[in-house]
Scaffold this active site. Structure first.
Site, mmCIF file in Angstrom:
data_model
loop_
_atom_site.group_PDB
_atom_site.id
_atom_site.type_symbol
_atom_site.label_atom_id
_atom_site.label_comp_id
_atom_site.label_asym_id
_atom_site.label_seq_id
_atom_site.Cartn_x
_atom_site.Cartn_y
_atom_site.Cartn_z
ATOM 1 N N ASP A 76 -5.282 3.548 8.129
ATOM 2 C CA ASP A 76 -6.708 3.352 8.395
ATOM 3 C C ASP A 76 -7.076 1.897 8.683
ATOM 4 O O ASP A 76 -8.089 1.631 9.327
ATOM 5 C CB ASP A 76 -7.545 3.834 7.194
ATOM 6 C CG ASP A 76 -7.513 5.345 7.038
ATOM 7 O OD1 ASP A 76 -6.786 5.998 7.815
ATOM 8 O OD2 ASP A 76 -8.205 5.865 6.154
ATOM 9 N N GLY B 27 0.814 -1.210 0.000
ATOM 10 C CA GLY B 27 0.000 0.000 0.000
ATOM 11 C C GLY B 27 0.846 1.257 0.000
ATOM 12 O O GLY B 27 1.694 1.439 0.867
ATOM 13 N N VAL C 234 -1.830 -7.764 -3.931
ATOM 14 C CA VAL C 234 -1.543 -8.882 -3.034
ATOM 15 C C VAL C 234 -2.839 -9.642 -2.797
ATOM 16 O O VAL C 234 -3.857 -9.057 -2.423
ATOM 17 C CB VAL C 234 -0.963 -8.369 -1.706
ATOM 18 C CG1 VAL C 234 -0.819 -9.511 -0.709
ATOM 19 C CG2 VAL C 234 0.385 -7.701 -1.951
ATOM 20 N N GLU D 195 -16.877 19.118 3.604
ATOM 21 C CA GLU D 195 -16.157 19.728 2.488
ATOM 22 C C GLU D 195 -16.929 19.578 1.179
ATOM 23 O O GLU D 195 -17.011 20.517 0.383
ATOM 24 C CB GLU D 195 -14.757 19.099 2.378
ATOM 25 C CG GLU D 195 -13.838 19.604 3.488
ATOM 26 C CD GLU D 195 -12.648 18.696 3.782
ATOM 27 O OE1 GLU D 195 -11.808 19.088 4.610
ATOM 28 O OE2 GLU D 195 -12.550 17.602 3.199
ATOM 29 N N GLY E 158 -0.259 4.452 0.283
ATOM 30 C CA GLY E 158 -0.929 5.622 0.862
ATOM 31 C C GLY E 158 -0.006 6.301 1.858
ATOM 32 O O GLY E 158 1.208 6.084 1.850
ATOM 33 N N PHE E 159 -0.571 7.109 2.740
ATOM 34 C CA PHE E 159 0.271 7.846 3.681
ATOM 35 C C PHE E 159 1.088 6.911 4.568
ATOM 36 O O PHE E 159 2.285 7.101 4.747
ATOM 37 C CB PHE E 159 -0.588 8.770 4.547
ATOM 38 C CG PHE E 159 -1.091 9.973 3.806
ATOM 39 C CD1 PHE E 159 -0.228 11.006 3.474
ATOM 40 C CD2 PHE E 159 -2.420 10.074 3.421
ATOM 41 C CE1 PHE E 159 -0.671 12.119 2.783
ATOM 42 C CE2 PHE E 159 -2.874 11.186 2.725
ATOM 43 C CZ PHE E 159 -2.005 12.208 2.404
ATOM 44 N N GLY E 160 0.457 5.862 5.123
ATOM 45 C CA GLY E 160 1.165 4.961 6.026
ATOM 46 C C GLY E 160 2.303 4.239 5.332
ATOM 47 O O GLY E 160 3.452 4.267 5.786
ATOM 48 N N ALA F 122 -4.841 11.176 7.856
ATOM 49 C CA ALA F 122 -3.490 11.102 7.305
ATOM 50 C C ALA F 122 -2.390 11.224 8.370
ATOM 51 O O ALA F 122 -1.426 10.449 8.343
ATOM 52 C CB ALA F 122 -3.322 12.155 6.215
#
Lengths: 453, 453
Positions: free
Chosen positions: B313, B16, B85, B176, B18-20, B329
């Protein structure tokens, strides 16, 4: 205004919001004696000359698009209608859409052209063309996915096929695509992969005539070929593609036939009139040329129908040089303006002068600092030509919507040699010609059967 | 480096980007004692906090995306692999992809979450969520198509349904989205239509709790509601959606049940773990929470598997406050950095300290000049909060790829109040919930059954 505003204004219906239709609508937008309805399938005007930059990861679709409503929102006499015209009733003077019919006094048809595969329409699936935003994103997906697949491939022959890019057609679009892919492979992506050397990529540009950019002066064709070769593109002229199947391109150059394994084949060779050509022919008796374009009168009207005009790529206008005018943006813009003026003159009771295209020159870009410019009285290439190309494109881009962003994006890319818009998006992200279909064993809840742009 | 480089470096596999995952990979990129393989289904990192700006026509997908290879191309110890995966073999320490298996010494799972419809998964078709680029483009298509359909609709009730936008969920994304749609309807699009007055649009924000932005301080929730109301959004709290069918939203507020005809329903309410959660649970015996997230140890590892970590997440980390950390995030970034440090410390033979999230505050933007900021020791709203929001987002956006373009785009939009990225793209352009399917009577040669982004 000299003429009194009529009780019922003259209604001009424009089909198509490309260069021809949009310029016609804009030219009519200040005249209170006419009402204008612009119909388009899309809600935006697309600056097609830069579509290859979307296909190769430099710009985003929105960078080269302007919402039609936004472009025309100050024109109080103009309505924009998102819809698809399916027929024309010339007796009732009506344009037929799916759920409604719209009466016109004058009709301007500007629906353009799409790709043509010379009778091999099944090639489209493996060799996409470049006319719409979706086309460009599909090309982008194919190009960047090819590098990803090559990175994973262990068989050297298959890897070579993934790193072979064939561009069919040596006109401006083909030249620009080949140049941009070469820059990607040899510069932008060079440090991004670990298993492959992207500079081993092979980029072929195939042209059937004896030189690329056939409509240009021969010395510019030669210079363009030199620039492309320097970039790493293999230019093959007098070469016809005779088959595309199973990731193999079969091509004939004179008597020799060659078969080249290539996973990425891009089509920039032929165009064919949009379906409106056939509709017009059926309803008006207009003659079509071999590509399906409407052969128009010297005032761009359809023979026998003085209030129906065809402008842009869909028109075959041969009254000026004996040959049809080229399918480029300046011809469409000038034709749109001409018809807008003509309609207004006719309303005043004035006669018409034939359309005349003023050719201000031709441009094609090959890559960073490399382009060719033919202004007729002077021809040049190199960095000056490249700057001319940049200036002209920015100038026309910012005409209706301020696309300074594009200039800044280009400036940024120029210095960093990076390209940020190289997203692989859409469905079947990992499916490359069906080879690597991922099982849906662990399909997430938001799997969809189709995905929209 | 103090330790001698081992013959075979410690291999960290990150699933992954993403941010992590990306922050973990970046934190490991300078250590020659480890090799890193980052696996992602996509070839780009997506800055999800700004996805709502793609959905509402301000930014293009590429503006908030960075190619993973480009972000990591200077990390010689790091490989990027585009793939999905499908399983993990904890005995052999292997990650299983479709066509290959990759051995790991340490595994970091950071595959995030997708939407959740609380058992009403069929709502997804009519009420899309916002997690991927494709989601955002589908929302964009729905929103702008609704205005087009309203412009064509003559029946006042149906027109009203086209101009009714329901956002389900009053967290930051819902707030938003609702604010951005209100700005579209009441400002940006005001002059663009001729038959409808876009300011008659009705925008509802529904929240099940007693206030919007429930995790924030109550005074900020109140301020956000005031700002939204001023923008024209109807905020309804303590309201649950009980059904969505046939373009009618059924909602319950206390004992009263209301049915509202609405053509555009957007989902910002629930999240559910990605399928990797279930795979991990099956292979490691890890416990999952009700949303399917993996309950992790105090060092973010999976119980009994000290070399398998879950960050972002997908992780349920409740050791700090007794409640799971929020799915935002900053938590993912800090967790990614923490695990990267932990792995390196373990290689040196050092022990671990538990993960601690340092909450620097929360932000949510409502519209032009309106936002709320909660820094813990100080809470504020209005233009200063808005500037803080802009600054923080630009700061994190430009961390890996220079997205100055976004700042310029925002600046431009701010002054002109226009939005250029409002393209309606993808297949079935004129199909709105199947109502206006265009016949293929005059289908052009390049019609496709599916269209990629």
């Amino acid at each position: 205004m000299a003429n009194a505003v009529e009780n019922k204004a003259h209604h001009v219906v424009v089909i198509g919001g490309g260069f021809g239709g949009l310029y016609a609508a804009k030219a009519l937008s200040r005249n209170n004696n006419v009402n204008v309805t612009l119909i388009d399938k899309r809600n935006f005007h697309l600056f097609q000359p830069l579509l290859y930059q979307v296909a190769t990861g430099t710009l985003s679709p929105a960078d080269i698009s302007s919402p039609l409503r936004s472009v025309l929102n100050h024109s109080q006499n103009t309505k924009v209608l998102m819809g698809e015209v399916v027929d024309v009733d010339t007796k009732e003077q009506k344009v037929i859409l799916q759920n409604e019919a719209i009466t016109y006094d004058s009709l301007i048809v500007a629906t353009g052209v799409s790709h043509f595969y010379f009778g091999n329409e099944h090639w489209e699936k493996v060799a996409p063309g470049l006319k719409t935003v979706e086309d460009a994103l599909e090309m982008r997906r194919k190009i960047f996915l090819a590098f990803e697949a090559a990175e994973k491939e262990t068989d050297p022959e298959k890897r070579r096929a993934w790193l072979t890019f064939v561009v069919v057609g040596g006109g401006p679009t083909g030249v620009e695509l080949a140049g941009a892919i070469a820059e990607l492979a040899y510069t932008t992506l060079k440090k991004d992969f670990r298993n492959i050397d992207t500079s081993e990529a092979q980029i072929l540009l195939l042209e059937g005539m004896d030189r690329i950019l056939p409509p240009y002066a021969p010395e510019l064709s030669a210079k363009a070929e030199t620039s492309l070769t320097k970039l790493g593109v293999t230019v093959q002229t007098k070469t016809l593609v005779t088959n595309i199947a199973d990731d193999i391109v079969t091509m004939r150059q004179g008597d020799s036939v060659e078969q080249l394994p290539a996973k990425t084949i891009l089509w920039a060779a032929g165009v064919k009139a949009s379906p409106m050509g056939k509709i017009l022919a059926e309803r008006t008796g207009a003659q079509l040329d071999r590509a399906g374009r409407v052969i128009v009168e010297s005032d761009l009207s359809v023979a026998g129908h003085p209030n129906i005009y065809v402008v842009g790529d869909l028109a075959n206008f041969s009254h000026q040089t004996g040959k049809p005018l080229p399918g480029v943006a300046p011809v469409a813009m000038q034709a749109g303006n001409y018809v807008a003026t003509l309609i207004q003159q006719k309303l005043k009771g004035n006669g018409s002068v034939p359309f005349r295209y003023l050719d201000r020159g031709s441009l094609a870009v090959i890559g960073r600092n490399a382009a060719v410019v033919d202004l007729g009285f002077v021809k040049f290439s190199g960095i000056l030509a490249w700057l001319t190309w940049v200036f002209v494109h920015i100038y026309f881009l910012i005409e209706y919507d301020n696309k300074l962003i594009v200039m800044l994006q280009w400036g940024w890319n120029y210095w960093t040699r990076n390209r940020g818009a190289r997203l692989i998006t859409g469905e079947s992200l990992l499916t490359v010609n069906g080879e690597e279909r991922i099982s849906d064993r662990f399909a997430s809840v938001n799997n969809k059967t189709t995905v929209n742009v």
